[in-house]
Design a protein around this motif. Structure first.
Motif, PDB file in Angstrom:
ATOM      1  N   LEU A 137      18.539  -4.771  22.709  1.00 37.04           N
ATOM      2  CA  LEU A 137      18.120  -4.170  23.870  1.00 37.04           C
ATOM      3  C   LEU A 137      17.262  -3.561  24.144  1.00 37.04           C
ATOM      4  O   LEU A 137      16.884  -3.167  25.197  1.00 37.04           O
ATOM      5  N   GLY A 138      17.317  -2.408  23.116  1.00 31.65           N
ATOM      6  CA  GLY A 138      16.354  -1.764  22.636  1.00 31.65           C
ATOM      7  C   GLY A 138      14.446  -2.787  23.293  1.00 31.65           C
ATOM      8  O   GLY A 138      13.738  -2.581  23.741  1.00 31.65           O
ATOM      9  N   ALA A 139      14.980  -3.829  22.250  1.00 36.51           N
ATOM     10  CA  ALA A 139      13.306  -4.852  22.484  1.00 36.51           C
ATOM     11  C   ALA A 139      13.258  -5.074  23.163  1.00 36.51           C
ATOM     12  O   ALA A 139      11.949  -5.559  23.949  1.00 36.51           O
ATOM     13  N   TRP A 140      14.516  -5.414  24.317  1.00 39.58           N
ATOM     14  CA  TRP A 140      14.095  -6.630  25.388  1.00 39.58           C
ATOM     15  C   TRP A 140      13.535  -4.903  26.899  1.00 39.58           C
ATOM     16  O   TRP A 140      12.747  -5.202  27.737  1.00 39.58           O
ATOM     17  N   ILE A 141      13.702  -3.923  26.029  1.00 38.70           N
ATOM     18  CA  ILE A 141      13.468  -3.156  27.406  1.00 38.70           C
ATOM     19  C   ILE A 141      12.265  -2.124  27.623  1.00 38.70           C
ATOM     20  O   ILE A 141      10.997  -2.521  28.023  1.00 38.70           O
ATOM     21  N   ALA A 142      11.639  -2.739  26.049  1.00 40.34           N
ATOM     22  CA  ALA A 142      10.640  -2.715  25.367  1.00 40.34           C
ATOM     23  C   ALA A 142       9.373  -3.590  26.545  1.00 40.34           C
ATOM     24  O   ALA A 142       8.236  -3.442  26.367  1.00 40.34           O
ATOM     25  N   VAL A 143       9.604  -4.740  25.621  1.00 36.43           N
ATOM     26  CA  VAL A 143       9.257  -5.729  26.566  1.00 36.43           C
ATOM     27  C   VAL A 143       9.366  -5.952  27.639  1.00 36.43           C
ATOM     28  O   VAL A 143       8.171  -6.177  28.489  1.00 36.43           O
ATOM     29  N   ALA A 144       9.855  -5.341  28.812  1.00 30.88           N
ATOM     30  CA  ALA A 144      10.455  -5.815  29.894  1.00 30.88           C
ATOM     31  C   ALA A 144       8.971  -4.304  30.192  1.00 30.88           C
ATOM     32  O   ALA A 144       8.447  -4.727  31.284  1.00 30.88           O
ATOM     33  N   ALA A 145       9.386  -3.660  29.771  1.00 31.46           N
ATOM     34  CA  ALA A 145       7.755  -2.423  30.348  1.00 31.46           C
ATOM     35  C   ALA A 145       7.046  -2.908  30.406  1.00 31.46           C
ATOM     36  O   ALA A 145       6.204  -2.262  30.721  1.00 31.46           O
ATOM     37  N   SER A 146       6.358  -3.299  28.839  1.00 32.31           N
ATOM     38  CA  SER A 146       5.209  -3.872  28.448  1.00 32.31           C
ATOM     39  C   SER A 146       5.018  -5.070  29.671  1.00 32.31           C
ATOM     40  O   SER A 146       4.074  -5.255  30.432  1.00 32.31           O
ATOM     41  N   VAL A 147       5.532  -6.032  30.070  1.00 33.53           N
ATOM     42  CA  VAL A 147       5.342  -6.809  30.872  1.00 33.53           C
ATOM     43  C   VAL A 147       4.858  -6.527  32.794  1.00 33.53           C
ATOM     44  O   VAL A 147       4.456  -6.714  33.335  1.00 33.53           O
ATOM     45  N   SER A 148       6.329  -5.458  32.623  1.00 35.14           N
ATOM     46  CA  SER A 148       6.546  -4.968  34.348  1.00 35.14           C
ATOM     47  C   SER A 148       5.124  -4.293  34.714  1.00 35.14           C
ATOM     48  O   SER A 148       4.620  -4.271  35.864  1.00 35.14           O
ATOM     49  N   ARG A 149       4.219  -2.979  33.493  1.00 42.61           N
ATOM     50  CA  ARG A 149       3.305  -2.906  33.373  1.00 42.61           C
ATOM     51  C   ARG A 149       1.989  -3.403  33.863  1.00 42.61           C
ATOM     52  O   ARG A 149       1.106  -3.085  34.684  1.00 42.61           O
ATOM     53  N   GLN A 150       2.096  -4.919  33.514  1.00 40.61           N
ATOM     54  CA  GLN A 150       0.970  -5.791  33.183  1.00 40.61           C
ATOM     55  C   GLN A 150       1.496  -6.474  34.849  1.00 40.61           C
ATOM     56  O   GLN A 150       0.049  -6.578  35.991  1.00 40.61           O
ATOM     57  N   VAL A 151       2.101  -7.015  35.082  1.00 40.19           N
ATOM     58  CA  VAL A 151       2.014  -7.489  36.050  1.00 40.19           C
ATOM     59  C   VAL A 151       2.392  -7.391  38.077  1.00 40.19           C
ATOM     60  O   VAL A 151       2.335  -8.167  38.688  1.00 40.19           O
ATOM     61  N   PHE A 152       3.309  -5.838  37.826  1.00 38.74           N
ATOM     62  CA  PHE A 152       3.537  -5.667  39.144  1.00 38.74           C
ATOM     63  C   PHE A 152       2.688  -5.067  40.072  1.00 38.74           C
ATOM     64  O   PHE A 152       1.360  -5.200  39.297  1.00 38.74           O
ATOM     65  N   ARG A 153       2.928  -5.282  41.367  1.00 34.46           N
ATOM     66  CA  ARG A 153       1.964  -4.857  41.876  1.00 34.46           C
ATOM     67  C   ARG A 153       2.126  -4.748  43.656  1.00 34.46           C
ATOM     68  O   ARG A 153       3.099  -4.106  43.440  1.00 34.46           O
ATOM     69  N   TRP A 154       1.038  -3.135  43.536  1.00 34.13           N
ATOM     70  CA  TRP A 154       2.067  -2.469  44.585  1.00 34.13           C
ATOM     71  C   TRP A 154       1.400  -2.383  46.352  1.00 34.13           C
ATOM     72  O   TRP A 154       2.285  -2.150  47.014  1.00 34.13           O
ATOM     73  N   ALA A 155      -0.063  -3.969  46.327  1.00 35.88           N
ATOM     74  CA  ALA A 155      -0.096  -4.207  47.231  1.00 35.88           C
ATOM     75  C   ALA A 155       0.433  -6.312  47.275  1.00 35.88           C
ATOM     76  O   ALA A 155       0.095  -6.361  46.319  1.00 35.88           O
TER      77      ALA A 155
END
Length: 271
Positions: free
Chosen positions: A250-268
């Protein structure tokens, strides 16, 4: 120096917590105005409590803990994850996220404040199922209370981060019905949510233990029902002896999801 020339005392800038709570309060008021959503949030868990005793969902063991474990997994996937994807995408396409981020709010504060109402409904639904199982006389004392709390906290964090990441390939709120489908199918079929993993061959079951939602279900089942992923009954010590792997996954998935979301999320929105 006259009174007219005395500078007015400056007001301290609101803290991050106060800003996040203010945004969360506004989002919660918007949710409460949607009476259909509020009624569904209250009635669906109670309907679930009434329905599950008629089925064989969740494997063997006391019915009350199985109800709560199943409701936790179902709520995280079908409410938390799906609702947050649609909410984030809708706010992005309406340029709301972009406008809020241009002010004092940081990116993390905007996302957390927007997510709070859904997270509160998630907790409320699980609590309603727990209370409902107690009312119908099917509740049993948990083996451990910490592991289910870790499952709830870790599960909500993971679903929020996965929702943020999923917005990168979700263009409209309506298309979320398609883009969220892979995780929904994996969570339903491969997490031990509706039936235990021991129905699969051993090697397949070991692989499925590394899917995103399985460690949440496993931790909740260890604490509430005193059962391991393969159906063995355990006491408090046995539950904690079996907990390191799902906690690490679970901790590994949270770390991976946090890293990916930081890179791919778009605000516009893409134009």
């Amino acid at each position: 120096m006259t009174a007219a020339t005395v500078p007015a005392p400056s007001r301290p800038a609101p803290s991050r917590l106060r800003r996040t709570l203010a945004l969360a309060g506004a989002e919660t008021r918007l949710l409460l105005r949607n009476r259909t959503a509020v009624v569904n949030s209250l009635l669906l868990p109670l309907f679930f409590v009434a329905l599950v005793p008629l089925t064989d969902i969740g494997g063997e063991g006391a019915l009350g803990p199985r109800l709560v474990v199943t409701s936790l997994g179902v709520t995280l996937v079908f409410l938390t994850y799906y609702n947050l994807v649609t909410t984030f995408v809708a706010r992005r396409e309406e340029l709301v996220l972009q406008r809020m981020r241009s002010g004092e709010l940081s990116g993390a504060e905007v996302l957390l404040g927007t997510a709070v109402p859904t997270l509160l409904v998630t907790v409320a639904q699980v609590v309603l199922v727990l209370a409902g199982s107690a009312v119908i006389g099917e509740w049993a004392a948990p083996v451990d209370v910490v592991l289910p709390l870790l499952a709830l906290l870790g599960g909500t964090a993971l679903m929020t981060l996965l929702a943020v990441a999923s917005t990168s390939f979700t263009r409209t709120p309506e298309s979320a019905q398609i883009t969220t489908l892979p995780l929904v199918l994996v969570a339903t079929a491969a997490s031990g949510l509706l039936y235990p993993l021991d129905v699969f061959p051993d090697r397949v079951a070991e692989v499925l233990r590394f899917t995103p939602v399985e460690p949440v279900v496993e931790l909740a089942r260890l604490g509430l029902a005193g059962q391991t992923w393969d159906g063995q009954a355990v006491d408090w010590a046995g539950a904690w002896a079996a907990a390191p792997q799902p906690l690490l996954v679970l901790g590994a998935w949270i770390a991976v999801a946090a890293s990916v979301s930081r890179q791919v999320f778009r605000w516009a929105p893409r134009r």
